[in-house]
Design an enzyme around this catalytic site. Structure first.
Site, PDB file in Angstrom:
ATOM      1  N   HIS A 124       0.858  -1.189   0.000  1.00  0.00           N
ATOM      2  CA  HIS A 124       0.000   0.000   0.000  1.00  0.00           C
ATOM      3  C   HIS A 124       0.890   1.233   0.000  1.00  0.00           C
ATOM      4  O   HIS A 124       2.102   1.159   0.268  1.00  0.00           O
ATOM      5  CB  HIS A 124      -0.899   0.037   1.243  1.00  0.00           C
ATOM      6  CG  HIS A 124      -1.797  -1.147   1.392  1.00  0.00           C
ATOM      7  ND1 HIS A 124      -2.881  -1.383   0.577  1.00  0.00           N
ATOM      8  CD2 HIS A 124      -1.763  -2.178   2.277  1.00  0.00           C
ATOM      9  CE1 HIS A 124      -3.478  -2.505   0.962  1.00  0.00           C
ATOM     10  NE2 HIS A 124      -2.819  -3.012   1.989  1.00  0.00           N
ATOM     11  N   ASP A 127      -1.168   8.561  -1.769  1.00  0.00           N
ATOM     12  CA  ASP A 127      -1.055   9.655  -2.731  1.00  0.00           C
ATOM     13  C   ASP A 127      -1.938  10.784  -2.222  1.00  0.00           C
ATOM     14  O   ASP A 127      -3.168  10.656  -2.195  1.00  0.00           O
ATOM     15  CB  ASP A 127      -1.525   9.160  -4.114  1.00  0.00           C
ATOM     16  CG  ASP A 127      -1.675  10.274  -5.143  1.00  0.00           C
ATOM     17  OD1 ASP A 127      -1.603  11.473  -4.783  1.00  0.00           O
ATOM     18  OD2 ASP A 127      -1.897   9.939  -6.326  1.00  0.00           O
ATOM     19  N   HIS A 129      -3.404  14.455  -2.708  1.00  0.00           N
ATOM     20  CA  HIS A 129      -3.581  15.494  -3.727  1.00  0.00           C
ATOM     21  C   HIS A 129      -3.196  16.874  -3.196  1.00  0.00           C
ATOM     22  O   HIS A 129      -3.268  17.848  -3.938  1.00  0.00           O
ATOM     23  CB  HIS A 129      -5.018  15.486  -4.243  1.00  0.00           C
ATOM     24  CG  HIS A 129      -5.368  14.249  -5.026  1.00  0.00           C
ATOM     25  ND1 HIS A 129      -6.551  14.115  -5.723  1.00  0.00           N
ATOM     26  CD2 HIS A 129      -4.683  13.080  -5.223  1.00  0.00           C
ATOM     27  CE1 HIS A 129      -6.584  12.926  -6.313  1.00  0.00           C
ATOM     28  NE2 HIS A 129      -5.472  12.279  -6.023  1.00  0.00           N
ATOM     29  N   HIS A 165      -5.365   8.806  -1.271  1.00  0.00           N
ATOM     30  CA  HIS A 165      -5.797   7.444  -1.585  1.00  0.00           C
ATOM     31  C   HIS A 165      -4.592   6.553  -1.778  1.00  0.00           C
ATOM     32  O   HIS A 165      -3.476   7.026  -2.021  1.00  0.00           O
ATOM     33  CB  HIS A 165      -6.674   7.424  -2.845  1.00  0.00           C
ATOM     34  CG  HIS A 165      -5.990   7.896  -4.099  1.00  0.00           C
ATOM     35  ND1 HIS A 165      -5.318   7.048  -4.940  1.00  0.00           N
ATOM     36  CD2 HIS A 165      -5.869   9.128  -4.641  1.00  0.00           C
ATOM     37  CE1 HIS A 165      -4.827   7.736  -5.954  1.00  0.00           C
ATOM     38  NE2 HIS A 165      -5.132   9.012  -5.799  1.00  0.00           N
ATOM     39  N   CYS A 166      -4.831   5.243  -1.680  1.00  0.00           N
ATOM     40  CA  CYS A 166      -3.797   4.281  -2.021  1.00  0.00           C
ATOM     41  C   CYS A 166      -3.581   4.328  -3.532  1.00  0.00           C
ATOM     42  O   CYS A 166      -4.533   4.449  -4.302  1.00  0.00           O
ATOM     43  CB  CYS A 166      -4.221   2.871  -1.593  1.00  0.00           C
ATOM     44  SG  CYS A 166      -2.953   1.611  -1.903  1.00  0.00           S
ATOM     45  N   HIS A 174      -8.044  -1.218  -4.591  1.00  0.00           N
ATOM     46  CA  HIS A 174      -7.818  -0.827  -3.197  1.00  0.00           C
ATOM     47  C   HIS A 174      -8.747   0.317  -2.778  1.00  0.00           C
ATOM     48  O   HIS A 174      -9.268   0.320  -1.664  1.00  0.00           O
ATOM     49  CB  HIS A 174      -6.346  -0.455  -2.989  1.00  0.00           C
ATOM     50  CG  HIS A 174      -5.447  -1.649  -2.927  1.00  0.00           C
ATOM     51  ND1 HIS A 174      -4.342  -1.718  -2.114  1.00  0.00           N
ATOM     52  CD2 HIS A 174      -5.506  -2.842  -3.582  1.00  0.00           C
ATOM     53  CE1 HIS A 174      -3.751  -2.898  -2.270  1.00  0.00           C
ATOM     54  NE2 HIS A 174      -4.439  -3.587  -3.165  1.00  0.00           N
ATOM     55  N   MET A 179      -9.796   2.428   0.513  1.00  0.00           N
ATOM     56  CA  MET A 179      -8.547   3.141   0.815  1.00  0.00           C
ATOM     57  C   MET A 179      -8.524   4.565   0.247  1.00  0.00           C
ATOM     58  O   MET A 179      -7.809   4.862  -0.723  1.00  0.00           O
ATOM     59  CB  MET A 179      -7.347   2.347   0.316  1.00  0.00           C
ATOM     60  CG  MET A 179      -7.226   0.990   1.007  1.00  0.00           C
ATOM     61  SD  MET A 179      -5.610   0.223   0.818  1.00  0.00           S
ATOM     62  CE  MET A 179      -4.746   0.917   2.218  1.00  0.00           C
ATOM     63  N   HIS A 271     -26.320  16.143  -3.616  1.00  0.00           N
ATOM     64  CA  HIS A 271     -27.514  16.986  -3.468  1.00  0.00           C
ATOM     65  C   HIS A 271     -28.096  16.813  -2.079  1.00  0.00           C
ATOM     66  O   HIS A 271     -28.233  15.676  -1.616  1.00  0.00           O
ATOM     67  CB  HIS A 271     -28.552  16.579  -4.527  1.00  0.00           C
ATOM     68  CG  HIS A 271     -29.908  17.164  -4.289  1.00  0.00           C
ATOM     69  ND1 HIS A 271     -30.169  18.509  -4.427  1.00  0.00           N
ATOM     70  CD2 HIS A 271     -31.076  16.581  -3.931  1.00  0.00           C
ATOM     71  CE1 HIS A 271     -31.448  18.733  -4.145  1.00  0.00           C
ATOM     72  NE2 HIS A 271     -32.027  17.587  -3.837  1.00  0.00           N
ATOM     73  N   GLU A 295     -27.946  23.495  -6.076  1.00  0.00           N
ATOM     74  CA  GLU A 295     -28.813  22.359  -5.770  1.00  0.00           C
ATOM     75  C   GLU A 295     -28.049  21.032  -5.803  1.00  0.00           C
ATOM     76  O   GLU A 295     -28.083  20.248  -4.865  1.00  0.00           O
ATOM     77  CB  GLU A 295     -30.001  22.311  -6.739  1.00  0.00           C
ATOM     78  CG  GLU A 295     -29.576  22.363  -8.193  1.00  0.00           C
ATOM     79  CD  GLU A 295     -30.728  22.318  -9.172  1.00  0.00           C
ATOM     80  OE1 GLU A 295     -31.802  21.817  -8.814  1.00  0.00           O
ATOM     81  OE2 GLU A 295     -30.550  22.770 -10.316  1.00  0.00           O
ATOM     82  N   THR A 296     -27.373  20.790  -6.918  1.00  0.00           N
ATOM     83  CA  THR A 296     -26.683  19.524  -7.136  1.00  0.00           C
ATOM     84  C   THR A 296     -25.345  19.848  -7.782  1.00  0.00           C
ATOM     85  O   THR A 296     -25.296  20.669  -8.691  1.00  0.00           O
ATOM     86  CB  THR A 296     -27.499  18.612  -8.077  1.00  0.00           C
ATOM     87  OG1 THR A 296     -28.785  18.403  -7.508  1.00  0.00           O
ATOM     88  CG2 THR A 296     -26.814  17.281  -8.307  1.00  0.00           C
ATOM     89  N   HIS A 322     -27.390  12.241  -6.640  1.00  0.00           N
ATOM     90  CA  HIS A 322     -28.619  12.423  -7.413  1.00  0.00           C
ATOM     91  C   HIS A 322     -28.613  11.656  -8.738  1.00  0.00           C
ATOM     92  O   HIS A 322     -29.518  11.818  -9.567  1.00  0.00           O
ATOM     93  CB  HIS A 322     -28.893  13.919  -7.630  1.00  0.00           C
ATOM     94  CG  HIS A 322     -30.343  14.279  -7.670  1.00  0.00           C
ATOM     95  ND1 HIS A 322     -31.176  13.873  -8.696  1.00  0.00           N
ATOM     96  CD2 HIS A 322     -31.124  14.978  -6.816  1.00  0.00           C
ATOM     97  CE1 HIS A 322     -32.399  14.340  -8.469  1.00  0.00           C
ATOM     98  NE2 HIS A 322     -32.402  15.003  -7.335  1.00  0.00           N
TER      99      HIS A 322
HETATM  100 CU   LIG Z   1      -3.570  -0.173  -0.922  1.00  0.00          CU
END
Ligand SMILES: [Cu+2]
Length: 351
Positions: A124, A127, A129, A165-166, A174, A179, A271, A295-296, A322
């Site tokens: 594993h 990452d 962002h 995330h992995c 994953h 993950m 939403h 709204e959405t 939605h």
């Molecule tokens: Cu992983």
């Protein structure tokens, strides 16, 4: 259970207990699902895989750059997607989504990433962002089970709210197993005060069973290739944040929802039923003035967004994807229970 708070350290409470049995599936990392039907539901390692949506670190209350020591540990767990339906999750810190990390723009994070030995022996990594660097830290945090922990340091150079995330080669598998999580980098000037903050993570689960089919669901690579999930869930469980586990609020309060879409593949259409995103931070952009009365909103996989709402009237507010079949049949619905006196000039059920 794990939250990076103002004190700058991550606190991991023992809410999963000390004597849990080992995860009992030995599914091969790349073995496709069998076609002999589901096996019996497995013994669960944890009662609820869903992270409490109020498990949000407190707002930044410091005004100079700080250092934070953060430890994140992976954990494989069998848990229920919904009652009677078990699945083997892969997690950061034992719940879905992973713990929310909250820092201020310019802060330094010293991350320790641990991968204990488990039966499946998968690598594993993480990452982020929110990180400038190869793979958002993924390359330098790749750890095999039982190896020494990885350590990286990064400066949260740009504000916003972001996914982590992995990101190993099987990252879609994953992430679909749980993950992913969010890191909030508050702007230097902070965020508007609200009465409540909630942390929701949407993702889709691809299994070899039908939605609602009781028993143990194995992961299904063919379903993932077709991008046809069995479940689309908030905080790892189908309808796991409703009824007794609904979020709570009172009329007159304000709330901010951090909404992480782990994916791995589907864009959410987030939403609030019976409400509106009165201030919406599109794509998690915390520097631009928020959009009003949305709204959405589309939330691409690999995005965390934030939206604020007011509660002028009592009654349930349901947060859904939605793309409604996901909400009505596959699990992507959560509820905020708003208590208070009726405000008949705004809404009158029986004039
Ligand atoms: Cu992983």
């Amino acid at each position: 259970m794990a939250a990076l708070g103002a004190a700058g350290t991550i606190a991991v409470a023992g809410c999963l207990g000390g004597d849990r049995p080992q995860p009992n599936s030995a599914a091969n990392e790349t073995e496709p699902a069998g076609d002999e039907g589901l096996s019996a539901a497995k013994a669960v390692d944890v009662d609820r895989i869903a992270r409490d949506p109020t498990d949000v670190p407190p707002p930044v209350d410091w005004s100079e750059p700080r250092e934070h020591d953060v430890t994140v540990r992976t954990e494989r767990l069998v848990a229920e997607i919904e009652p009677g339906v078990t699945f083997e999750y892969m997690t950061f810190e034992g719940q879905v989504p992973g713990p929310m990390i909250r820092v201020r723009e310019g802060d330094r994070v010293n991350l320790t990433f641990e991968v204990p030995e488990d039966l499946n022996m998968a690598q594993h990594n993480m990452d982020f962002h929110a990180v400038y660097g190869p793979g958002g830290g993924a390359e330098a945090t790749t750890v095999s089970p039982g190896d020494d922990p990885a350590e990286i340091g990064f400066t949260a150079d740009y504000p916003g709210v972001f996914i982590y995330h992995c990101a190993i080669p099987n990252m879609d598998y994953h992430i679909s197993s749980g993950m992913f999580g969010a890191i909030l980098v508050e702007p230097e000037d902070g965020l508007p005060e609200v009465d409540r903050e909630y942390y929701l993570g949407q993702h889709e689960i691809y299994t070899d069973g039908e939605v609602g089919e009781e028993g143990h669901h194995a992961f299904d690579f063919d379903a993932m290739l077709a991008e046809q999930p069995t479940y689309v869930v908030f905080n790892g469980q189908a309808y796991g944040l409703t009824e007794d586990h609904a979020m709570q609020a009172k009329t007159g309060e304000t709330a901010r929802v951090y909404f992480a879409n782990g994916g791995p593949n589907l864009t959410s259409a987030v939403h609030p039923i019976g409400n509106v995103w009165s201030r919406y931070y599109r794509d998690g952009d915390l520097l631009t003035d928020p959009d009003r009365n949305i709204e959405t909103a589309p939330v691409a996989p690999g995005t965390t967004t934030a939206g604020e709402m007011e509660f002028p009237v009592p009654g349930p507010v349901k947060i859904v994807d939605h793309a409604l079949t996901r909400a009505t049949r596959r699990g992507a619905l959560a509820e905020i229970r708003v208590d208070g006196e009726p405000t008949r000039d705004l809404y009158d059920e029986s004039p």
